[in-house]
Design an enzyme around this catalytic site. Structure first.
Site, PDB file in Angstrom:
ATOM      1  N   VAL A   1       1.062  -1.429   0.090  1.00 48.10           N
ATOM      2  CA  VAL A   1       0.227  -0.764  -0.124  1.00 48.10           C
ATOM      3  C   VAL A   1       0.221   1.106   0.063  1.00 48.10           C
ATOM      4  CG1 VAL A   1      -1.716   1.255   1.392  1.00 48.10           C
ATOM      5  CG2 VAL A   1      -1.858  -1.214   1.102  1.00 48.10           C
TER       6      VAL A   1
ATOM      7  N   GLU B   1     -10.198   5.797   5.844  1.00 48.99           N
ATOM      8  CA  GLU B   1     -11.307   4.911   4.302  1.00 48.99           C
ATOM      9  C   GLU B   1     -10.353   3.969   3.632  1.00 48.99           C
ATOM     10  OE1 GLU B   1     -14.692   6.769   3.197  1.00 48.99           O
ATOM     11  OE2 GLU B   1     -14.291   4.289   2.972  1.00 48.99           O
TER      12      GLU B   1
ATOM     13  N   ILE C   1     -13.729   1.659  -2.045  1.00 48.04           N
ATOM     14  CA  ILE C   1     -15.012   1.694  -1.942  1.00 48.04           C
ATOM     15  C   ILE C   1     -14.997   2.634  -0.468  1.00 48.04           C
ATOM     16  CG2 ILE C   1     -16.818   0.599  -1.291  1.00 48.04           C
ATOM     17  CD1 ILE C   1     -16.287  -2.460  -2.032  1.00 48.04           C
TER      18      ILE C   1
ATOM     19  N   LYS D   1     -13.332  -4.833   9.636  1.00 46.30           N
ATOM     20  CA  LYS D   1     -13.988  -3.962   9.056  1.00 46.30           C
ATOM     21  C   LYS D   1     -15.624  -3.656   8.964  1.00 46.30           C
ATOM     22  CE  LYS D   1     -10.786  -5.176   5.333  1.00 46.30           C
ATOM     23  NZ  LYS D   1     -10.650  -6.356   4.178  1.00 46.30           N
TER      24      LYS D   1
ATOM     25  N   GLY E   1      -5.275  -4.394  -3.343  1.00 48.88           N
ATOM     26  CA  GLY E   1      -4.231  -4.144  -3.915  1.00 48.88           C
ATOM     27  C   GLY E   1      -3.472  -2.969  -3.880  1.00 48.88           C
TER      28      GLY E   1
HETATM   29  N1  LIG Z   1      -2.209  -4.436   1.547  1.00 50.94           N
HETATM   30  C1  LIG Z   1      -3.904  -4.528   0.272  1.00 50.94           C
HETATM   31  O1  LIG Z   1      -4.222  -5.030  -0.224  1.00 50.94           O
HETATM   32  C2  LIG Z   1      -4.240  -3.850   1.998  1.00 50.94           C
HETATM   33  C3  LIG Z   1      -5.551  -3.070   1.657  1.00 50.94           C
HETATM   34  C4  LIG Z   1      -5.817  -2.663   2.713  1.00 50.94           C
HETATM   35  C5  LIG Z   1      -5.616  -2.237   3.703  1.00 50.94           C
HETATM   36  N2  LIG Z   1      -4.797  -2.812   3.740  1.00 50.94           N
HETATM   37  C6  LIG Z   1      -3.302  -1.963   4.978  1.00 50.94           C
HETATM   38  O2  LIG Z   1      -2.368  -1.714   4.759  1.00 50.94           O
HETATM   39  C7  LIG Z   1      -1.583  -2.130   6.172  1.00 50.94           C
HETATM   40  C8  LIG Z   1      -0.179  -2.058   5.129  1.00 50.94           C
HETATM   41  O3  LIG Z   1      -0.009  -3.545   3.919  1.00 50.94           O
HETATM   42  P1  LIG Z   1       0.065  -3.474   3.435  1.00 50.94           P
HETATM   43  O4  LIG Z   1      -0.289  -4.585   2.131  1.00 50.94           O
HETATM   44  O5  LIG Z   1       1.100  -2.662   2.338  1.00 50.94           O
HETATM   45  O6  LIG Z   1       1.738  -4.445   4.161  1.00 50.94           O
HETATM   46  P2  LIG Z   1       3.546  -4.753   3.862  1.00 50.94           P
HETATM   47  O7  LIG Z   1       3.316  -4.544   2.143  1.00 50.94           O
HETATM   48  O8  LIG Z   1       3.710  -6.263   4.575  1.00 50.94           O
HETATM   49  O9  LIG Z   1       4.321  -3.719   3.997  1.00 50.94           O
HETATM   50  C9  LIG Z   1       4.211  -3.598   4.874  1.00 50.94           C
HETATM   51  C10 LIG Z   1       5.378  -2.551   5.367  1.00 50.94           C
HETATM   52  O10 LIG Z   1       5.603  -1.951   6.557  1.00 50.94           O
HETATM   53  C11 LIG Z   1       5.979  -1.853   7.037  1.00 50.94           C
HETATM   54  N3  LIG Z   1       6.840  -1.752   8.803  1.00 50.94           N
HETATM   55  C12 LIG Z   1       6.594  -3.269   9.411  1.00 50.94           C
HETATM   56  N4  LIG Z   1       6.342  -2.574  10.428  1.00 50.94           N
HETATM   57  C13 LIG Z   1       7.085  -2.094  11.106  1.00 50.94           C
HETATM   58  C14 LIG Z   1       7.598  -0.788  11.681  1.00 50.94           C
HETATM   59  N5  LIG Z   1       7.611  -1.194  13.207  1.00 50.94           N
HETATM   60  N6  LIG Z   1       8.609  -0.033  11.907  1.00 50.94           N
HETATM   61  C15 LIG Z   1       8.526   0.607  10.751  1.00 50.94           C
HETATM   62  N7  LIG Z   1       7.886  -0.166   9.299  1.00 50.94           N
HETATM   63  C16 LIG Z   1       6.774  -1.213   9.138  1.00 50.94           C
HETATM   64  C17 LIG Z   1       7.280  -2.691   6.420  1.00 50.94           C
HETATM   65  O11 LIG Z   1       8.765  -2.626   6.920  1.00 50.94           O
HETATM   66  P3  LIG Z   1      10.005  -3.182   5.541  1.00 50.94           P
HETATM   67  O12 LIG Z   1       9.554  -2.777   4.172  1.00 50.94           O
HETATM   68  O13 LIG Z   1      11.089  -3.046   5.733  1.00 50.94           O
HETATM   69  O14 LIG Z   1       9.168  -4.770   5.495  1.00 50.94           O
HETATM   70  C18 LIG Z   1       6.728  -2.554   5.255  1.00 50.94           C
HETATM   71  O15 LIG Z   1       7.321  -1.501   4.080  1.00 50.94           O
HETATM   72  C19 LIG Z   1      -2.404  -3.103   6.994  1.00 50.94           C
HETATM   73  O16 LIG Z   1      -2.129  -2.434   8.334  1.00 50.94           O
HETATM   74  C20 LIG Z   1      -3.174  -3.588   6.013  1.00 50.94           C
HETATM   75  O17 LIG Z   1      -4.091  -4.190   6.498  1.00 50.94           O
HETATM   76  C21 LIG Z   1      -3.885  -3.050   3.225  1.00 50.94           C
END
Ligand SMILES: NC(=O)c1ccc[n+]([C@@H]2O[C@H](COP(=O)([O-])OP(=O)(O)OC[C@H]3O[C@@H](n4cnc5c(N)ncnc54)[C@H](OP(=O)(O)O)[C@@H]3O)[C@@H](O)[C@H]2O)c1
Length: 401
Positions: A16, A122, A129, A198, A296
């Site tokens: 994200v 959001e 959405i 959610k 995504g």
């Molecule tokens: N993916 C989706 O489609 C989606 C949709 C809606 C909501 N979300 C929400 O969005 C958030 C991020 O999801 P994501 O899919 O982008 O996760 P992700 O791809 O696993 O990326 C997580 C990121 O957080 C960083 N991180 C983890 N612990 C940390 C800490 N203690 N301090 C600083 N950085 C830290 C990681 O660092 P490194 O890069 O160094 O590993 C990485 O850059 C989550 O809360 C998720 O539930 C995701």
């Protein structure tokens, strides 16, 4: 009017975080700079210069020139520390972290008031959405009867593959993981936790109740079998994981997360793969249907950008329905008709079925359709984890109370 340029401190540069970066770069005319990005893993290769990054959260939290914190990490406990510290230091925050918001909802609402800051989220429910702001601004809680939908892209992808391609559960899950739609540990998604978090956030904005997620019954898809898909197909249904919240009387609501049969004439029938869909039913607006990508980087990043933009013109959630307090009670005393596939008669007896309308027994599987009480399902929640059963809400209206 000249607008102060937003200086963003970003936490997380994963799916994200990078999606947001792309979306922000493609948005002409919106004044916002990501000045620092805090990540965790020092050994990871980054696609932009290392000078943007820090591994020390205080570099962002202590920087007075940063006026907005965007929190996009995958660790809910650490996210809570970052978000609350930023708020206490007078910074507005945007987050996508549903588990964090749902588990600390009331406290986060109070902190916004206490420190006169805004927290927008959001992207945390339904990703792209725009459901939270719609519920907040558009629907009057007295007239909103119910809300249900598909809020988890991972399980929807798995169910779509099982239905359309006949894949067994574990193969469909593996494919979802290979395509990046499911985490390596998919528990939160397939057991229904993610959909519940959610749903709790949505409930706060639909009805003004900040529910403890532990009080809400949830059930996922991890025990689904080919028999359940076969039964659904024979009847012309698809099975979808559907969170529901609705009024039971003027000041009381109920909510739960359960798989549900969806017939082909229903909006949710064609919400497939990683898409999400939300249906609201209200007194005068009647039925409304929102649909879009539920996961995504770019889709979620677009909702985060929308919050960043809303923040730039001073938007904050007012939690009007919470303040009005029209809905004041939560109840699990609610009857619903379910399909139960099971093996052992003793398991079936635990459900306390009333008004059984269908029953089938063969050597390979058995099922029953009848009315159960939500309180009873809730009381079985620990046992259900180890039972060889699968439960589906038929969605039919129940007259027994
Ligand atoms: N993916 C989706 O489609 C989606 C949709 C809606 C909501 N979300 C929400 O969005 C958030 C991020 O999801 P994501 O899919 O982008 O996760 P992700 O791809 O696993 O990326 C997580 C990121 O957080 C960083 N991180 C983890 N612990 C940390 C800490 N203690 N301090 C600083 N950085 C830290 C990681 O660092 P490194 O890069 O160094 O590993 C990485 O850059 C989550 O809360 C998720 O539930 C995701």
């Amino acid at each position: 009017m000249t607008q102060e340029k937003l200086r963003i401190g970003l936490f997380g540069y994963g799916c994200v975080g990078q999606g947001l970066h792309d979306v922000l770069n493609s948005s002409n005319g919106f004044k916002a700079d990501i000045v620092k990005i805090c990540v965790k893993d020092r050994s990871k290769k980054r696609r932009i210069p290392m000078s943007f990054f820090t591994f020390d959260k205080d570099e962002i939290l202590n920087d007075d020139s940063i006026n907005l914190v965007v929190e996009l990490i995958d660790d809910a406990d650490e996210a809570f520390k970052i978000v609350t510290t930023a708020m206490k230091r007078g910074k507005n925050v945007v987050t996508a972290n549903k588990m964090m918001v749902a588990k600390h909802f009331r406290e986060l609402v109070e902190l916004q008031q206490k420190y006169n800051v805004s927290l927008l989220y959001e992207a945390s429910a339904g990703a792209s959405i725009p459901i939270i702001r719609n519920l907040e601004e558009y629907y009057d809680n007295e007239l909103l009867y119910s809300l249900r939908g598909i809020l988890n892209g991972t399980t929807n992808y798995i169910l779509t593959k099982m239905h359309n391609s006949g894949l067994p559960y574990h193969e469909a899950l593996k494919e979802a993981q290979e395509k990046g739609f499911a985490e390596s540990d998919p528990t939160l998604d397939v057991e229904g936790w993610d959909a519940k978090y959610k749903l709790c956030i949505i409930t706060g904005h639909a009805y003004g109740l900040f529910l403890d997620p532990d009080l809400v019954f949830h059930y996922g898809i991890n025990t689904i079998s080919k028999f359940d898909i076969q039964y659904a197909k024979e009847k012309g249904y698809k099975i979808k994981l559907v969170p529901y919240v609705g009024k039971t009387n003027d000041n009381t609501i109920t909510s739960f997360v359960l798989p549900r049969f969806i017939s082909s004439d229903k909006y949710l029938y064609n919400v497939d793969n990683e898409y999400n869909g939300v249906i609201t039913e209200a007194a005068f607006a009647d039925k409304q249907f929102f649909s879009g990508k539920g996961a995504g980087g770019h889709a979620t990043g677009s909702a985060v950008l929308s919050d960043i933009s809303a923040n730039s013109y001073g938007y904050r959630y007012e939690y009007k329905k919470y303040r009005q307090g029209t809905v004041s009670h939560y109840s699990r005393d609610y009857n619903l008709e379910v399909y139960l596939r099971y093996n052992d008669e003793k398991d079936r007896d635990l459900f306390g079925f009333r008004e059984i309308s269908e029953y089938f027994s063969s050597r390979s599987y058995k099922y029953v359709i009848g009315i159960v009480n939500l309180e009873r399902l809730y009381s079985l929640k620990e046992q259900l984890r180890n039972m060889d059963v699968f439960i589906v809400n038929t969605g039919r209206k129940v007259s027994v109370h």
